[in-house]
Scaffold this motif. Structure first.
Motif, PDB file in Angstrom:
ATOM      1  N   VAL A 169     -36.683 -37.171  75.431  1.00 53.30           N
ATOM      2  CA  VAL A 169     -35.954 -36.318  74.754  1.00 53.30           C
ATOM      3  C   VAL A 169     -36.648 -34.807  74.955  1.00 53.30           C
ATOM      4  CG1 VAL A 169     -35.098 -35.533  72.531  1.00 53.30           C
ATOM      5  CG2 VAL A 169     -35.282 -38.106  73.038  1.00 53.30           C
ATOM      6  N   LEU A 170     -38.025 -34.901  74.984  1.00 53.11           N
ATOM      7  CA  LEU A 170     -38.666 -33.572  75.106  1.00 53.11           C
ATOM      8  C   LEU A 170     -39.052 -33.374  76.433  1.00 53.11           C
ATOM      9  CD1 LEU A 170     -41.075 -33.432  72.100  1.00 53.11           C
ATOM     10  CD2 LEU A 170     -38.704 -32.490  72.241  1.00 53.11           C
ATOM     11  N   THR A 171     -38.084 -33.319  77.465  1.00 53.63           N
ATOM     12  CA  THR A 171     -38.284 -33.166  78.783  1.00 53.63           C
ATOM     13  C   THR A 171     -38.655 -31.662  79.098  1.00 53.63           C
ATOM     14  OG1 THR A 171     -35.769 -32.941  79.215  1.00 53.63           O
ATOM     15  CG2 THR A 171     -36.493 -35.062  79.579  1.00 53.63           C
ATOM     16  N   ASN A 172     -38.159 -30.703  78.254  1.00 50.07           N
ATOM     17  CA  ASN A 172     -38.463 -29.305  78.444  1.00 50.07           C
ATOM     18  C   ASN A 172     -38.981 -28.861  77.342  1.00 50.07           C
ATOM     19  OD1 ASN A 172     -37.441 -28.974  81.265  1.00 50.07           O
ATOM     20  ND2 ASN A 172     -35.430 -29.188  80.270  1.00 50.07           N
ATOM     21  N   ASP A 173     -39.626 -27.766  77.170  1.00 49.63           N
ATOM     22  CA  ASP A 173     -39.897 -27.040  76.082  1.00 49.63           C
ATOM     23  C   ASP A 173     -38.837 -26.797  75.192  1.00 49.63           C
ATOM     24  OD1 ASP A 173     -42.793 -24.945  77.039  1.00 49.63           O
ATOM     25  OD2 ASP A 173     -42.676 -26.914  77.085  1.00 49.63           O
ATOM     26  N   PRO A 174     -38.917 -27.509  73.601  1.00 53.56           N
ATOM     27  CA  PRO A 174     -37.630 -27.166  72.995  1.00 53.56           C
ATOM     28  C   PRO A 174     -37.777 -25.736  72.471  1.00 53.56           C
ATOM     29  CG  PRO A 174     -39.593 -28.317  71.833  1.00 53.56           C
ATOM     30  CD  PRO A 174     -39.876 -28.119  73.257  1.00 53.56           C
ATOM     31  N   ASN A 175     -36.592 -25.501  72.155  1.00 53.76           N
ATOM     32  CA  ASN A 175     -36.374 -23.877  71.874  1.00 53.76           C
ATOM     33  C   ASN A 175     -36.401 -23.894  70.418  1.00 53.76           C
ATOM     34  OD1 ASN A 175     -35.726 -21.309  71.743  1.00 53.76           O
ATOM     35  ND2 ASN A 175     -33.461 -21.528  71.921  1.00 53.76           N
ATOM     36  N   VAL A 176     -37.619 -23.713  69.810  1.00 54.21           N
ATOM     37  CA  VAL A 176     -37.790 -23.654  68.375  1.00 54.21           C
ATOM     38  C   VAL A 176     -38.572 -22.208  67.882  1.00 54.21           C
ATOM     39  CG1 VAL A 176     -38.297 -26.203  68.178  1.00 54.21           C
ATOM     40  CG2 VAL A 176     -40.352 -24.694  68.686  1.00 54.21           C
ATOM     41  N   VAL A 177     -38.433 -21.427  68.891  1.00 53.82           N
ATOM     42  CA  VAL A 177     -38.898 -19.931  68.326  1.00 53.82           C
ATOM     43  C   VAL A 177     -37.957 -19.005  68.870  1.00 53.82           C
ATOM     44  CG1 VAL A 177     -40.759 -18.313  68.622  1.00 53.82           C
ATOM     45  CG2 VAL A 177     -41.218 -20.809  68.619  1.00 53.82           C
ATOM     46  N   ALA A 178     -37.643 -18.020  67.995  1.00 53.90           N
ATOM     47  CA  ALA A 178     -36.788 -16.984  68.513  1.00 53.90           C
ATOM     48  C   ALA A 178     -37.641 -15.530  68.569  1.00 53.90           C
ATOM     49  CB  ALA A 178     -35.626 -16.747  67.588  1.00 53.90           C
ATOM     50  N   ALA A 179     -37.074 -14.426  68.940  1.00 54.50           N
ATOM     51  CA  ALA A 179     -37.777 -13.100  69.165  1.00 54.50           C
ATOM     52  C   ALA A 179     -36.762 -12.079  68.489  1.00 54.50           C
ATOM     53  CB  ALA A 179     -38.195 -12.944  70.544  1.00 54.50           C
ATOM     54  N   ILE A 180     -37.415 -11.217  67.900  1.00 48.57           N
ATOM     55  CA  ILE A 180     -36.430  -9.959  67.262  1.00 48.57           C
ATOM     56  C   ILE A 180     -37.317  -8.883  67.608  1.00 48.57           C
ATOM     57  CG2 ILE A 180     -35.720  -9.085  65.259  1.00 48.57           C
ATOM     58  CD1 ILE A 180     -35.440 -11.626  63.705  1.00 48.57           C
ATOM     59  N   ASN A 181     -36.401  -7.758  68.260  1.00 54.13           N
ATOM     60  CA  ASN A 181     -37.243  -6.548  68.064  1.00 54.13           C
ATOM     61  C   ASN A 181     -36.805  -5.586  67.217  1.00 54.13           C
ATOM     62  OD1 ASN A 181     -38.118  -4.232  69.832  1.00 54.13           O
ATOM     63  ND2 ASN A 181     -36.225  -3.614  69.762  1.00 54.13           N
ATOM     64  N   VAL A 213     -41.219  -9.505  67.082  1.00 51.94           N
ATOM     65  CA  VAL A 213     -41.436 -10.691  65.936  1.00 51.94           C
ATOM     66  C   VAL A 213     -41.217 -12.090  66.341  1.00 51.94           C
ATOM     67  CG1 VAL A 213     -41.222 -11.442  63.553  1.00 51.94           C
ATOM     68  CG2 VAL A 213     -41.689  -9.070  64.049  1.00 51.94           C
ATOM     69  N   LEU A 214     -41.921 -12.933  66.411  1.00 51.02           N
ATOM     70  CA  LEU A 214     -41.572 -14.230  66.750  1.00 51.02           C
ATOM     71  C   LEU A 214     -41.205 -15.016  65.608  1.00 51.02           C
ATOM     72  CD1 LEU A 214     -41.406 -15.078  69.631  1.00 51.02           C
ATOM     73  CD2 LEU A 214     -43.377 -13.548  69.386  1.00 51.02           C
ATOM     74  N   ILE A 215     -40.182 -15.637  65.298  1.00 51.53           N
ATOM     75  CA  ILE A 215     -39.720 -16.339  63.995  1.00 51.53           C
ATOM     76  C   ILE A 215     -38.788 -17.419  64.348  1.00 51.53           C
ATOM     77  CG2 ILE A 215     -37.661 -14.906  63.874  1.00 51.53           C
ATOM     78  CD1 ILE A 215     -37.864 -14.897  61.109  1.00 51.53           C
ATOM     79  N   VAL A 216     -38.765 -18.516  63.329  1.00 53.10           N
ATOM     80  CA  VAL A 216     -37.894 -19.632  63.514  1.00 53.10           C
ATOM     81  C   VAL A 216     -36.283 -19.299  63.733  1.00 53.10           C
ATOM     82  CG1 VAL A 216     -39.421 -21.057  61.992  1.00 53.10           C
ATOM     83  CG2 VAL A 216     -37.664 -19.937  60.789  1.00 53.10           C
ATOM     84  N   PRO A 217     -35.782 -19.959  64.510  1.00 54.45           N
ATOM     85  CA  PRO A 217     -34.312 -19.414  64.856  1.00 54.45           C
ATOM     86  C   PRO A 217     -33.367 -19.496  63.716  1.00 54.45           C
ATOM     87  CG  PRO A 217     -34.861 -21.002  66.435  1.00 54.45           C
ATOM     88  CD  PRO A 217     -36.081 -20.940  65.450  1.00 54.45           C
ATOM     89  N   GLU A 218     -33.639 -20.232  62.579  1.00 51.13           N
ATOM     90  CA  GLU A 218     -32.476 -20.271  61.543  1.00 51.13           C
ATOM     91  C   GLU A 218     -32.790 -19.053  60.703  1.00 51.13           C
ATOM     92  OE1 GLU A 218     -36.188 -23.276  60.413  1.00 51.13           O
ATOM     93  OE2 GLU A 218     -34.922 -22.458  62.106  1.00 51.13           O
ATOM     94  N   LEU A 219     -33.595 -18.342  60.831  1.00 44.67           N
ATOM     95  CA  LEU A 219     -33.997 -16.963  59.875  1.00 44.67           C
ATOM     96  C   LEU A 219     -33.836 -15.740  60.733  1.00 44.67           C
ATOM     97  CD1 LEU A 219     -37.185 -17.839  57.677  1.00 44.67           C
ATOM     98  CD2 LEU A 219     -34.667 -17.873  56.998  1.00 44.67           C
ATOM     99  N   VAL A 220     -33.143 -15.823  61.805  1.00 51.90           N
ATOM    100  CA  VAL A 220     -33.123 -14.727  62.738  1.00 51.90           C
ATOM    101  C   VAL A 220     -31.800 -13.844  62.246  1.00 51.90           C
ATOM    102  CG1 VAL A 220     -31.961 -13.848  64.817  1.00 51.90           C
ATOM    103  CG2 VAL A 220     -33.572 -15.554  64.828  1.00 51.90           C
ATOM    104  N   ASP A 221     -30.867 -14.417  61.799  1.00 51.40           N
ATOM    105  CA  ASP A 221     -29.786 -13.619  61.153  1.00 51.40           C
ATOM    106  C   ASP A 221     -30.002 -13.051  59.774  1.00 51.40           C
ATOM    107  OD1 ASP A 221     -28.019 -14.316  63.184  1.00 51.40           O
ATOM    108  OD2 ASP A 221     -27.055 -15.897  62.298  1.00 51.40           O
TER     109      ASP A 221
END
Length: 211
Positions: free
Chosen positions: A33-45, A87-95
């Motif tokens: 399942v984890l064949t690639n790095d999972p996208n668990v981090v998002a970036a905000i400027n 800033v790096l943050i969990v994707p669910e809190l970006v909005d």
């Protein structure tokens, strides 16, 4: 994390958004399942006019935490000088963060999501040196790398302040290898470089200290 990866069909991936990230999220799952790095981090400027009022890491952190976001939901904060910060943050809190954060200290700001590849950061400054030790235990190499007594390092391990590859170490005798990253709270990080055996049966180890 090393122990988890030794389990059958289990893979662990630490991701912080960029290679030198100090705060990472750990994803654990079956290897297929984890064949690639999972996208668990998002970036905000976070941008604003910081020319006349420079803001510190603490200013940005305080402004974000002031919106009710827990510290464990945030990754690194990379200062961008007069331009603001990434800033790096969990994707669910970006909005949520983009819609609520409008000031850092007294500076009005705007927030936009950016791809991780757009993060701007300086390559770390390092200092390399060698030590000769009887073993490759974390308490031996870390005490040499951070230039603190072995007994103090053992106390730091007992307090949960020592991490290897972003995973908290619980045993003084944990063995290190080339490429491992050792982090000590309040002291910084070091990387284990080349390891060679000496004629007297000891280990000559290159230690790379992040400045």
């Amino acid at each position: 994390m090393i122990v988890l990866q030794k389990l059958a069909d289990v893979k662990a991936v630490a991701q912080g958004g960029y290679p030198q990230a100090e705060r990472c999220r750990l994803s654990i799952g079956h290897s297929e399942v984890l064949t690639n790095d999972p996208n668990v981090v998002a970036a905000i400027n976070i941008s604003g006019n910081f020319s006349f009022q420079p803001c510190s890491h603490g200013d940005f952190l305080g402004a974000i935490l002031g919106k009710g976001i827990a510290r464990e939901k945030l990754g690194d904060i990379i200062l961008q000088g007069e331009k603001g910060a990434h800033v790096l943050i969990v994707p669910e809190l970006v909005d949520f963060l983009m819609s609520t954060l409008d000031k850092v200290a007294n500076v009005s700001v705007s927030c936009t999501q950016i791809p991780l590849l757009a993060l701007e950061y300086e390559p770390p400054r390092t200092q390399s040196f060698k030590t000769v030790e009887a073993s490759l235990r974390v308490d031996a190499l870390a005490s040499a790398g951070f230039k603190i007594s072995r007994s103090k390092l053992v106390n730091l391990i007992s307090n949960g302040d020592v991490r290897v590859n972003w995973t908290t170490v619980t045993k003084n005798g944990t063995t290190l290898k080339t490429g491992d990253i050792v982090s000590v709270s309040g002291k910084g990080r070091l990387k284990i470089g080349e390891i060679n055996s000496t004629k007297k049966g000891k280990f000559s180890v290159e230690l790379i200290r992040y400045l």
